[in-house]
Design an enzyme around this catalytic site. Structure first.
Site, mmCIF file in Angstrom:
data_model
loop_
_atom_site.group_PDB
_atom_site.id
_atom_site.type_symbol
_atom_site.label_atom_id
_atom_site.label_comp_id
_atom_site.label_asym_id
_atom_site.label_seq_id
_atom_site.Cartn_x
_atom_site.Cartn_y
_atom_site.Cartn_z
ATOM 1 N N ARG A 209 8.577 1.610 -3.035
ATOM 2 C CA ARG A 209 9.363 2.599 -3.773
ATOM 3 C C ARG A 209 10.045 1.995 -5.001
ATOM 4 N NH1 ARG A 209 10.512 4.536 1.798
ATOM 5 N NH2 ARG A 209 9.509 6.556 2.003
ATOM 6 N N PRO B 293 0.824 -1.212 0.000
ATOM 7 C CA PRO B 293 0.000 0.000 0.000
ATOM 8 C C PRO B 293 0.858 1.262 0.000
ATOM 9 C CG PRO B 293 -0.820 -1.576 1.608
ATOM 10 C CD PRO B 293 0.511 -2.086 1.145
ATOM 11 N N TYR C 179 -0.790 4.347 13.233
ATOM 12 C CA TYR C 179 -2.205 4.662 13.059
ATOM 13 C C TYR C 179 -3.025 3.996 14.162
ATOM 14 C CZ TYR C 179 -0.362 6.643 8.819
ATOM 15 O OH TYR C 179 0.381 7.387 7.944
ATOM 16 N N GLN D 103 -6.424 -2.124 1.642
ATOM 17 C CA GLN D 103 -5.994 -1.938 3.025
ATOM 18 C C GLN D 103 -6.999 -1.032 3.726
ATOM 19 O OE1 GLN D 103 -2.686 0.716 4.342
ATOM 20 N NE2 GLN D 103 -1.662 -1.195 4.918
#
Length: 370
Positions: free
Chosen positions: A327, A23, A185, A103
């Site tokens: 990346r 994600p 989170y 996700q």
């Protein structure tokens, strides 16, 4: 056959190989006209990985409630309009032979922030389109706004929101749901003693701090089809003394397996500003390996897996069952096809027929799809 290009079956889903898309937040929804609704950017962004050969494409974090977005520009899955927009993307991914995963997330005290490339950082004021945030305790993340501590009605609402989003994910055609319990989170905030200072049943010891995540997993598993895989992303360590650590992650992973989770996506960090994280190629692989060896649950490794031989070695060594790339794929959406050539698997990976002509001088064994 290389390990990287071996199929993997989880429940009723067979992934063509083990190179998967991690994600990656894009901060690209229109917060005024279509809040939380994925658009053409998301279609092209995610679709490029499918045409590039990825076996599983996971979306960015999709917030389960509006106030769970990291930024006002984040995607969501709290209403049917969003589900319909995701369906268009899922259909394209499937058309390219890729599995599609979403996700599901709630940013908690790290919500309502400016996008990374905006001139300002930190919390977005309510007057400018932001909103008050929530967390396990009234403890701010660095200089962010202080959150309100969730009461038990609030925690129950979080559980319902994840379940509702999972139901919409199934209706949108997704093959995989991943519950986001990492990177500082909300669910990670509950896990870590550095952010969870509660004294009720959602705080205290490991069992208390894990309670909300396990309730979310149970609620999602109850509505998510039994033949579809359920993943959980964990930050395996906070990278600071007294925080969440790898021992905790191993213990929690055993519980997750008992609650119907099929795979742990092993990342790290995100809950402590300026934590001394030793970033380098494969730096998150050792904790992933511990979880796999000590619990038996399937594990995905992620984090600076840059070259095909490196990714192959992670699987050969038994540290993970699949690798997630981020990346590396942004830099080269055709990384998977390049890896197939490097690992002498170019005859097993189908290219879109529109692109086969680009391979004829270099890869004589490529077969078109369809």
């Amino acid at each position: 056959m290389s390990r990287l290009f071996q199929p993997l079956t989880i429940r009723g889903t067979t992934f063509a190989h083990r190179t998967w898309v991690s994600p990656m937040c894009q901060y690209s929804c229109d917060p005024v006209e279509a809040p939380g609704v994925p658009n053409d950017w998301h279609l092209v962004h995610l679709g490029s990985f499918a045409t590039g050969g990825a076996a599983l494409v996971l979306t960015e974090a999709a917030a389960v409630v509006p106030e769970g977005r990291i930024s006002p520009q984040d995607a969501g899955l709290w209403n049917d309009e969003q589900a319909g927009a995701w369906r268009r993307i899922v259909d394209f991914l499937h058309g390219q032979g890729a599995a599609a995963g979403v996700q599901l997330a709630h940013a908690g005290r790290k919500a309502s922030t400016h996008r990374p490339w905006d001139e300002r950082s930190g919390s977005v004021p309510v007057a400018e389109g932001g909103w008050p945030t929530v967390g396990p305790s009234a403890v701010a993340f660095g200089s962010y706004a202080e959150p309100a501590a969730l009461d038990e009605a609030g925690t129950a609402g979080v559980v319902r929101a994840f379940a509702d989003a999972a139901r919409r994910a199934d209706e949108a055609g997704f093959d995989v749901v991943e519950v986001h319990a990492a990177h500082g989170y909300l669910l990670h905030q509950f896990l870590s003693p550095l952010s969870n200072r509660r004294t009720d049943r959602y705080g205290g010891d490991l069992a208390g701090r894990s309670r909300l995540l396990l309730e979310v997993v149970d609620a999602v598993r109850a509505v998510w089809p039994q033949d579809k895989p359920l993943f959980v992303r964990l930050s395996t360590t906070d990278w600071v003394e007294g925080g969440w650590d790898v021992d905790d992650s191993v213990a929690l992973s055993r519980e997750l397996a008992a609650h119907g989770v099929d795979l742990v996506d092993a990342s790290s960090g995100g809950n402590v500003p300026d934590a001394p994280i030793p970033v380098g190629p494969g730096y998150q692989v050792p904790p992933a390996g511990r979880i796999k060896r000590e619990t038996g649950i399937l594990v995905g490794a992620v984090g600076m897996l840059l070259e095909p031989a490196q990714a192959e070695q992670v699987l050969v060594s038994g540290d993970a069952d699949a690798v997630f790339l981020a990346r590396a794929l942004l830099a080269d959406p055709r990384w998977v096809q390049r890896a197939a050539v490097a690992l002498h698997e170019h005859g097993t990976l189908a290219w879109p027929p529109q692109y086969v002509r680009a391979t004829r001088q270099q890869v004589p064994l490529v077969r078109p799809r369809g």
